[in-house]
Design a protein around this motif. Structure first.
Motif, mmCIF file in Angstrom:
data_model
loop_
_atom_site.group_PDB
_atom_site.id
_atom_site.type_symbol
_atom_site.label_atom_id
_atom_site.label_comp_id
_atom_site.label_asym_id
_atom_site.label_seq_id
_atom_site.Cartn_x
_atom_site.Cartn_y
_atom_site.Cartn_z
ATOM 1 N N UNK A 179 9.554 15.485 15.315
ATOM 2 C CA UNK A 179 10.020 15.297 16.707
ATOM 3 C C UNK A 179 10.741 14.094 16.806
ATOM 4 N N UNK A 180 10.751 13.266 15.706
ATOM 5 C CA UNK A 180 11.295 11.916 15.750
ATOM 6 C C UNK A 180 12.173 11.496 14.812
ATOM 7 N N UNK A 181 12.678 10.495 14.516
ATOM 8 C CA UNK A 181 13.652 10.124 13.380
ATOM 9 C C UNK A 181 13.003 9.847 11.835
ATOM 10 N N UNK A 182 11.648 10.156 12.003
ATOM 11 C CA UNK A 182 10.957 9.839 10.669
ATOM 12 C C UNK A 182 11.590 10.764 9.402
ATOM 13 N N UNK A 183 11.931 11.822 9.712
ATOM 14 C CA UNK A 183 12.527 12.626 8.619
ATOM 15 C C UNK A 183 13.803 11.987 7.989
ATOM 16 N N UNK A 184 14.674 11.473 9.047
ATOM 17 C CA UNK A 184 15.916 10.953 8.450
ATOM 18 C C UNK A 184 15.859 9.577 7.815
ATOM 19 N N UNK A 185 14.561 8.967 8.351
ATOM 20 C CA UNK A 185 14.403 7.592 7.459
ATOM 21 C C UNK A 185 13.679 7.634 6.128
ATOM 22 N N UNK A 186 13.142 8.724 6.155
ATOM 23 C CA UNK A 186 12.468 9.128 4.689
ATOM 24 C C UNK A 186 13.497 9.734 3.548
ATOM 25 N N UNK A 187 14.435 10.382 4.355
ATOM 26 C CA UNK A 187 15.654 10.964 3.603
ATOM 27 C C UNK A 187 16.345 10.206 2.933
ATOM 28 N N UNK A 188 16.221 8.837 3.177
ATOM 29 C CA UNK A 188 17.059 7.748 2.482
ATOM 30 C C UNK A 188 16.593 7.536 0.795
ATOM 31 N N UNK A 189 15.137 8.135 1.015
ATOM 32 C CA UNK A 189 14.595 7.599 -0.243
ATOM 33 C C UNK A 189 14.159 8.541 -1.281
ATOM 34 N N UNK A 190 14.269 9.865 -0.592
ATOM 35 C CA UNK A 190 13.903 11.085 -1.526
ATOM 36 C C UNK A 190 14.958 12.137 -1.698
ATOM 37 N N UNK A 191 15.354 12.508 -2.791
ATOM 38 C CA UNK A 191 16.204 13.570 -3.245
ATOM 39 C C UNK A 191 15.835 14.747 -2.289
ATOM 40 N N UNK A 192 14.828 15.429 -2.018
ATOM 41 C CA UNK A 192 14.308 16.484 -1.286
ATOM 42 C C UNK A 192 13.332 15.976 -0.408
ATOM 43 N N UNK A 193 13.766 15.634 0.791
ATOM 44 C CA UNK A 193 12.602 14.959 1.693
ATOM 45 C C UNK A 193 11.540 15.949 2.203
#
Length: 270
Positions: free
Chosen positions: A155-169
């Motif tokens: 529900x928040x931008x947590x996914x987009x923040x983690x996507x900067x670090x993981x090839x498959x978030x």
């Protein structure tokens, strides 16, 4: 201290993202960094390099399968996935890279892996273990916070923040979140490994850790088979090396220097 270019040794059939800082194992002791449940090489930032340089060591930082730029893990993860990392993957990686004298530094899930490794399959040359926010059993607080992380991811931008670090978030997040929230994980416990840990321990946790209570620290220190120091950090939550960087750095540096000099003595902290 500039990092090496990432290498991808194949361990247990999966290429793992590995970065070195400073001297290699033939030239100096190695600090081995084990990341948290949603971490990876890049999320340690410059902390491994700074600590290694100050202590006159090299630093080995790697992303476990399913994290960072490493190859994927098999999902869903089994309840004993941290056991597999500590008893099989980490020893195989250290052997493949020729690591000799070493201290293992683990954050959260990485801290649990470090304890399993030290009490279950330590390689020759292990001189000490540092944990940040490690777990040795599951708690209602842990479950509630991991459930809250699931809601935040959806529900928040947590996914987009983690996507900067993981090839498959999504692989990284659901692999971690799913197993911790599974029914079987309520009985997960690694206290059996603590009495077999003979090297010195530094057990660190923030007083405001949202994923674990101080009962984790007490269990580790009281159960350890060797000397154990505990450090509860005020005004600090789950990530001491980011939320209380100066105190964390100072404590780790002093521990590393003392452990490598072989001057730890005295009974475990209780």
């Amino acid at each position: 201290m500039s990092p090496s270019s990432p290498a991808f040794p194949v361990i247990a059939g999966i290429p793992l993202e590995v970065v070195w800082h400073g001297p290699r194992p033939a030239e100096a002791p190695t600090l081995v960094f084990l990341h948290e449940g949603l971490g990876c090489v890049k999320m340690w930032r410059d902390f491994p390099a700074r600590l290694a340089e100050a202590a006159g060591c090299g630093a080995l930082v790697y992303s476990r399968a399913g994290y960072g730029q490493s190859g994927p893990a098999t999902l869903p993860r089994p309840t004993r996935y941290l056991h597999d990392e500590g008893l099989s993957v980490l020893p195989e990686l250290l052997e493949a890279l020729g690591v000799r004298d070493h201290i293992v530094i683990g954050h959260s899930d990485g801290g649990s892996i470090a304890l399993i490794y030290a009490g279950g399959a330590p390689r020759p040359g292990l001189r000490g273990v540092i944990t940040e926010a490690a777990h040795v059993f599951n708690e209602p607080l842990s479950h509630a916070s991991i459930q809250a992380a699931r809601i935040a991811y959806e529900t928040t931008d947590l996914r987009s923040k983690l996507a900067r670090f993981h090839r498959d978030v999504d692989h990284a997040f659901w692999g971690w979140n799913g197993v911790w929230l599974s029914d079987d994980f309520w009985t997960w416990n690694i206290e059996e490994y603590l009495p077999r840990i003979r090297v010195p321990l530094l057990v660190m946790q923030g007083e405001d850790d949202q994923y674990g209570t101080p009962a984790q620290v007490e269990a580790i220190c009281s159960g350890a088979g060797g000397p154990a120091q505990k450090l509860l950090l005020p005004h600090c939550a789950h990530t001491p090396h980011r939320e209380a960087p100066e105190a964390t750095f100072t404590a780790m540096h002093a521990f590393v220097v003392e452990a490598l000099e072989g001057s730890h003595s005295g009974p475990p902290a209780r």
